[in-house]
Design a protein around this motif. Structure first.
Motif, PDB file in Angstrom:
ATOM      1  N   ALA A  20       0.839  -1.204   0.000  1.00 16.91           N
ATOM      2  CA  ALA A  20       0.000   0.000   0.000  1.00 16.91           C
ATOM      3  C   ALA A  20       0.873   1.254   0.000  1.00 16.91           C
ATOM      4  O   ALA A  20       0.567   2.233  -0.692  1.00 16.91           O
ATOM      5  N   VAL A  31      -1.366   6.722   2.032  1.00 17.67           N
ATOM      6  CA  VAL A  31      -1.914   5.372   2.188  1.00 17.67           C
ATOM      7  C   VAL A  31      -3.430   5.436   2.409  1.00 17.67           C
ATOM      8  O   VAL A  31      -4.161   4.547   1.967  1.00 17.67           O
ATOM      9  N   VAL A  34      -5.083   5.202  -0.827  1.00 16.40           N
ATOM     10  CA  VAL A  34      -5.101   3.815  -1.310  1.00 16.40           C
ATOM     11  C   VAL A  34      -6.234   3.054  -0.631  1.00 16.40           C
ATOM     12  O   VAL A  34      -6.955   2.275  -1.287  1.00 16.40           O
ATOM     13  N   PRO A  50      -4.533  -3.755   5.989  1.00 20.43           N
ATOM     14  CA  PRO A  50      -3.749  -2.982   5.013  1.00 20.43           C
ATOM     15  C   PRO A  50      -2.270  -3.369   4.960  1.00 20.43           C
ATOM     16  O   PRO A  50      -1.660  -3.302   3.895  1.00 20.43           O
ATOM     17  N   TRP A  53      -1.883  -5.961   2.304  1.00 24.22           N
ATOM     18  CA  TRP A  53      -2.322  -5.679   0.942  1.00 24.22           C
ATOM     19  C   TRP A  53      -1.146  -5.733  -0.017  1.00 24.22           C
ATOM     20  O   TRP A  53      -0.067  -5.212   0.273  1.00 24.22           O
TER      21      TRP A  53
END
Length: 104
Positions: A20, A31, A34, A50, A53
């Motif tokens: 991310a 972020v 995102v 996250p 990710w």
């Protein structure tokens, strides 16, 4: 006076996906932006956290396109998601027409 251009490249592949943070940096964003991409469905993730990710080149392309739509057209991310999905569908349908021998 000559101009100097500095280019940075990042290889994105199955073996080296983007985090991310990487995706945010590539798009000159945070972020949190995102996370909003994930929320509206512009990019998809397979983990809830996250930190886990990972993004591929198709995600980078969609994120950059969303950023451009925000910047150039003032589109919100919800609208950008719709525009990107419709554009993808048009490309898919044109490819089907070409495969059937119809000019695209």
């Amino acid at each position: 006076m000559s101009k100097v251009f500095v280019a940075h490249a990042t290889v994105v592949c199955q073996e080296q996906p983007l985090t991310a943070e990487d995706l945010a940096r590539a798009c000159d964003a945070q972020v949190e932006w995102v996370a909003r991409l994930v929320e509206v469905g512009i990019v998809r993730v397979s983990h809830d956290r996250p930190a886990e990710w990972r993004f591929q080149s198709v995600d980078l392309r969609r994120a950059l396109d969303a950023r451009r739509l925000e910047r150039d057209l003032g589109a919100g991310l919800d609208a950008a998601a719709l525009i990107l999905d419709l554009s993808q569908e048009v490309r898919r349908l044109k490819a089907q027409l070409r495969a059937l021998g119809h000019p695209g």
